[in-house]
Enzyme design. Structure first.
Site, PDB file in Angstrom:
ATOM      1  N   HIS A  88       0.822  -1.215   0.000  1.00 38.88           N
ATOM      2  CA  HIS A  88       0.000   0.000   0.000  1.00 38.88           C
ATOM      3  C   HIS A  88       0.855   1.263   0.000  1.00 38.88           C
ATOM      4  O   HIS A  88       0.385   2.324  -0.398  1.00 38.88           O
ATOM      5  CB  HIS A  88      -1.019  -0.007   1.148  1.00 38.88           C
ATOM      6  CG  HIS A  88      -0.476   0.211   2.516  1.00 38.88           C
ATOM      7  ND1 HIS A  88      -0.211  -0.819   3.394  1.00 38.88           N
ATOM      8  CD2 HIS A  88      -0.171   1.342   3.195  1.00 38.88           C
ATOM      9  CE1 HIS A  88       0.209  -0.334   4.535  1.00 38.88           C
ATOM     10  NE2 HIS A  88       0.263   0.986   4.452  1.00 38.88           N
ATOM     11  N   ASP A 224       1.330  -7.837   2.282  1.00 38.58           N
ATOM     12  CA  ASP A 224       1.384  -6.400   2.019  1.00 38.58           C
ATOM     13  C   ASP A 224       2.831  -5.929   1.863  1.00 38.58           C
ATOM     14  O   ASP A 224       3.413  -5.356   2.778  1.00 38.58           O
ATOM     15  CB  ASP A 224       0.690  -5.651   3.156  1.00 38.58           C
ATOM     16  CG  ASP A 224       0.391  -4.193   2.815  1.00 38.58           C
ATOM     17  OD1 ASP A 224       0.946  -3.702   1.812  1.00 38.58           O
ATOM     18  OD2 ASP A 224      -0.370  -3.557   3.545  1.00 38.58           O
ATOM     19  N   SER A 655       3.952   2.202   8.421  1.00 36.04           N
ATOM     20  CA  SER A 655       3.710   1.277   7.319  1.00 36.04           C
ATOM     21  C   SER A 655       5.016   1.044   6.571  1.00 36.04           C
ATOM     22  O   SER A 655       5.674   1.995   6.152  1.00 36.04           O
ATOM     23  CB  SER A 655       2.659   1.845   6.367  1.00 36.04           C
ATOM     24  OG  SER A 655       1.396   1.866   6.976  1.00 36.04           O
TER      25      SER A 655
END
Length: 720
Positions: A88, A224, A655
């Site tokens: 992402h 991810d 992240s």
């Protein structure tokens, strides 16, 4: 028998005390670990030293961690500058390289050779060279009795001098940030590389598996991750993109552990967390979860439902809206979890108990009482006063952010303001730059979709924002329409902002003619009366109250550190600077009768598999590997690990952060938090706050066995 009972009781007390010793809350500055945290970290199982984490004289863990684009974290995992981050985090870059003919979002992308690695203009990777405490120099001219404005003015002048005189190399940059609400200041010397190329990304059915349904949720089964590479000039220094650039030779890169983790293992996460507010008063926490989160969720819920409906029916719209949907939904779901988590852990009452303890200690100390009397009470009162204005602001902001035609007007207004401030001679240059940026805007825009969003959000705005917080012109205009659909029909049928070609035709006119035409545009007129209401009815009071709050928050922060001096270590709120957080691998109980384990496996992916569903479809190749148990050296006893959780204190910006074991080896990739634990930004609670990581062995399995891109694995240092 009595002696045995006493011994058992003492052992129990010791166990309880031992459990209480290890607090996993905190986002700590790496250069301070040796003084504040090293003993505790080693007590929890860490095998390396604080100097292995942060060192300015030799390569250390900090030299493998980068701020990825300024919005995520990434880590160097090979001697050739290979970067690992989240899918992402790379999503925007992957989307920009995608088309219907080359849909890298759906099909994935893998550079089989260095020549196939794709450049990404504007994408950067920033290393931290060193961190200096400059508080004393920054505040040397601050005098007692100064107002907050005077204090900040004096500090700003000092910071300008410090920044100018700092010792650094010509290619390095300097960044100064305030900490503890401006009570301390740190200087960061950085190196930013501007040639960052896309190397590999799994298909979204792996990298985004579960999509929005599973976002912020555990158990999770998402791979991810994506891979990039840093390129430098031939001298190894930062350089703009060039075919002559070479892969970066980093000061340090992370070795990768193949061992995996077990319950209670020490874990550590390094990265660039964006923003937390852990030291707010109780009324601020109450405002966040009972007023502001609710309002923003309401607006985004309406927009997302419309986008989702169109994306499920139209492949082109799905590509256009993929990134904006993901970004909008991410915060939307986070706010819901924040409300839930604070309620479950009784977070407001917890904050009130903290304040009661603060007041007790403050009142017991005459000197501190004289200095800080009334600070906390006044802050809480100010938050109560600002509530309706802050809520009106959020309804207005969400309307403009999620209705794209209003966003386009905001961009036009910014162009007009720039042209006015820079002079008529600069207009053509500014216009050309503006129109170039609008190409990307309209590439991912659909007027029909936006019209439906406009209708839904305008209804909410008109119903929830009081008339006295809106402009008289808006109220009059709104009253002339019987519903928002009629207003939308007028705006979208006649506005020049519904397509790039219409806007370009207007902007080709001379400056005054173009601005005159746009001034009559119904979308522009509507946006102006909306803005007028906010600026005249909301912003003045809101800004005055917020300024007062900000000024008093600095004092309250210092008061907390003084009142609790010697009783606790304080970590600064996140502000996108390099931090270290640490915890232990463990499950948790989100609700009565529910207990979550700390690991997920590929079996769970197949259990969630829904053929053809954009969230839960699974690639045929992955199904085949699963059926054959063809996991190579990455599986464990015939099973393939996917994700795990631990009690590391993370937030947005983390992240892509590396999850490290006790030896400082890469064991996973941080990408999320559990839904109930998202309230850790304002109320960390070790009972339910967990960060979610993809197991590094799943990453390697996808790269090697699924994608067949073993050349990348061969670059890495795998430790068995």
């Amino acid at each position: 028998m009595l002696l045995k009972s006493v011994k058992s009781w003492m052992l129990l007390v010791l166990v309880v005390l031992t459990q209480q010793v290890y607090a996993t809350e905190g986002m700590w500055l790496p250069q301070l670990l040796s003084n504040l945290n090293e003993k505790e970290m080693k007590g929890m199982g860490m095998k390396i030293s604080a100097s292995d984490i942060y060192n300015i004289n030799k390569g250390s863990l900090k030299d493998a961690i980068v701020s990825f684009g300024g919005f995520c974290t990434a880590e160097v995992i090979s001697s050739q500058g290979l970067l690992l981050t989240n899918h992402h985090c790379g999503y925007d870059a992957i989307q920009k390289h995608s088309s219907l003919e080359h849909n890298y979002l759906d099909n994935g992308f893998w550079a089989r050779t260095a020549a196939e690695e794709l450049p990404n203009p504007g994408l950067t990777a920033t290393f931290i060279v060193r961190i200096d405490d400059i508080t004393k120099a920054a505040t040397q001219n601050v005098k007692a009795g100064m107002t907050e404005k005077e204090r900040q003015s004096v500090i700003d002048k000092q910071l300008a001098i410090i920044k100018k005189e700092v010792k650094k190399e010509s290619w390095q940059d300097v960044m100064i940030k305030p900490f503890f609400e401006g009570n301390k200041y740190y200087l960061f010397v950085t190196e930013t590389y501007k040639d960052v190329r896309l190397v590999g990304a799994p298909p979204s059915s792996i990298g985004k598996f579960g999509s929005d349904t599973d976002n912020w949720v555990w158990p999770r089964h998402t791979g991810d991750f994506s891979m990039f590479r840093i390129y430098a000039g031939k001298d190894g220094k930062p350089a703009p993109y060039s075919q002559d650039n070479v892969p970066l030779k980093p000061k340090y890169f992370l070795p990768i552990s193949m061992k995996g983790v077990k319950k209670d293992d020490f874990t550590m996460v390094m990265g660039f967390p964006g923003r937390t507010t852990e030291y707010l008063p109780s009324e601020a926490v109450k405002q966040t979860v009972e007023v502001l989160d609710f309002s923003k969720v309401e607006m985004r819920d309406a927009a997302l439902k419309i986008w989702d409906g169109y994306m499920r029916k139209n492949e082109q719209i799905k590509i256009q809206y993929a990134a904006k949907y993901a970004s909008t939904a991410n915060a939307w779901k986070k706010w819901q979890g924040e409300m839930l988590g604070v309620k479950k852990t009784d977070g407001i009452a917890k904050k009130q108990r903290y304040e009661a303890n603060y007041n007790q200690l403050l009142n017991a100390n005459p000197a501190l009482k004289q200095q800080y009397a009334g600070v906390l009470d006044t802050l809480n009162e100010l938050y109560i006063k600002i509530n309706p204005y802050a809520q009106a602001r959020d309804y207005y902001n969400e309307l403009v952010k999620n209705t794209e035609i209003l966003t386009a007007v905001d961009k036009l207004i910014a162009l007009a303001d720039d042209a006015e401030s820079q002079g008529a001679g600069q207009y053509n240059t500014l216009r050309d730059k503006f129109m170039e940026s609008m190409k990307a805007f309209y590439q991912n825009y659909n007027a029909g979709v936006d019209k439906d969003v406009f209708i839904s959000l305008m209804d909410i705005y008109a119903a929830k924002v009081p008339a006295n917080f809106r402009s008289a012109r808006f109220n009059s205009s709104w009253a002339s329409f019987t519903d928002s659909r009629k207003l939308a029909d007028q705006v979208y049928a006649t506005s020049n902002l519904t397509s790039y070609d219409k806007l370009a035709a207007v902007m080709q006119q001379p400056q005054q003619a173009a601005l005159a035409t746009l001034a009559k545009d119904p979308a522009v007129q509507l946006a102006i009366v909306l803005r007028e209401g906010f600026r005249e009815k909301v912003a003045p009071t809101l800004n005055a109250l917020q300024l007062d709050i900000n000024n008093r928050q600095r004092t309250y922060m210092q008061a907390q550190m003084d009142v609790f001096a010697g009783k606790k270590n304080f970590y600064p709120d996140a502000n996108s600077t390099l931090r270290v957080t640490y915890g232990k691998v463990d499950g948790y109980s989100p609700a009565d009768g529910v207990q979550y384990d700390y690991y997920t496996w590929l079996d769970g992916v197949m259990e969630k598999y829904i053929p053809g569903d954009y969230e839960f479809d699974v690639p045929a190749k992955l199904i085949e590997l699963y059926k054959n148990k063809d996991y190579g050296k990455y599986g464990v006893n015939g099973k393939m690990p996917v994700c795990f959780i631990a009690s590391n204190h993370t937030t947005g910006g983390n992240s892509g952060s590396p999850a490290l074991n006790a030896n400082g080896q890469l064991i996973g990739l941080n990408f999320d938090r559990t839904w109930e634990g998202t309230m850790s930004d304002i109320n960390y609670d070790p009972s339910i706050c967990r960060n979610i990581m993809v197991d590094i062995r799943y990453v390697l399995f996808i790269v090697d066995k699924f994608a067949g891109c073993k050349r990348l694995v061969d670059e890495m240092k795998l430790v068995n």
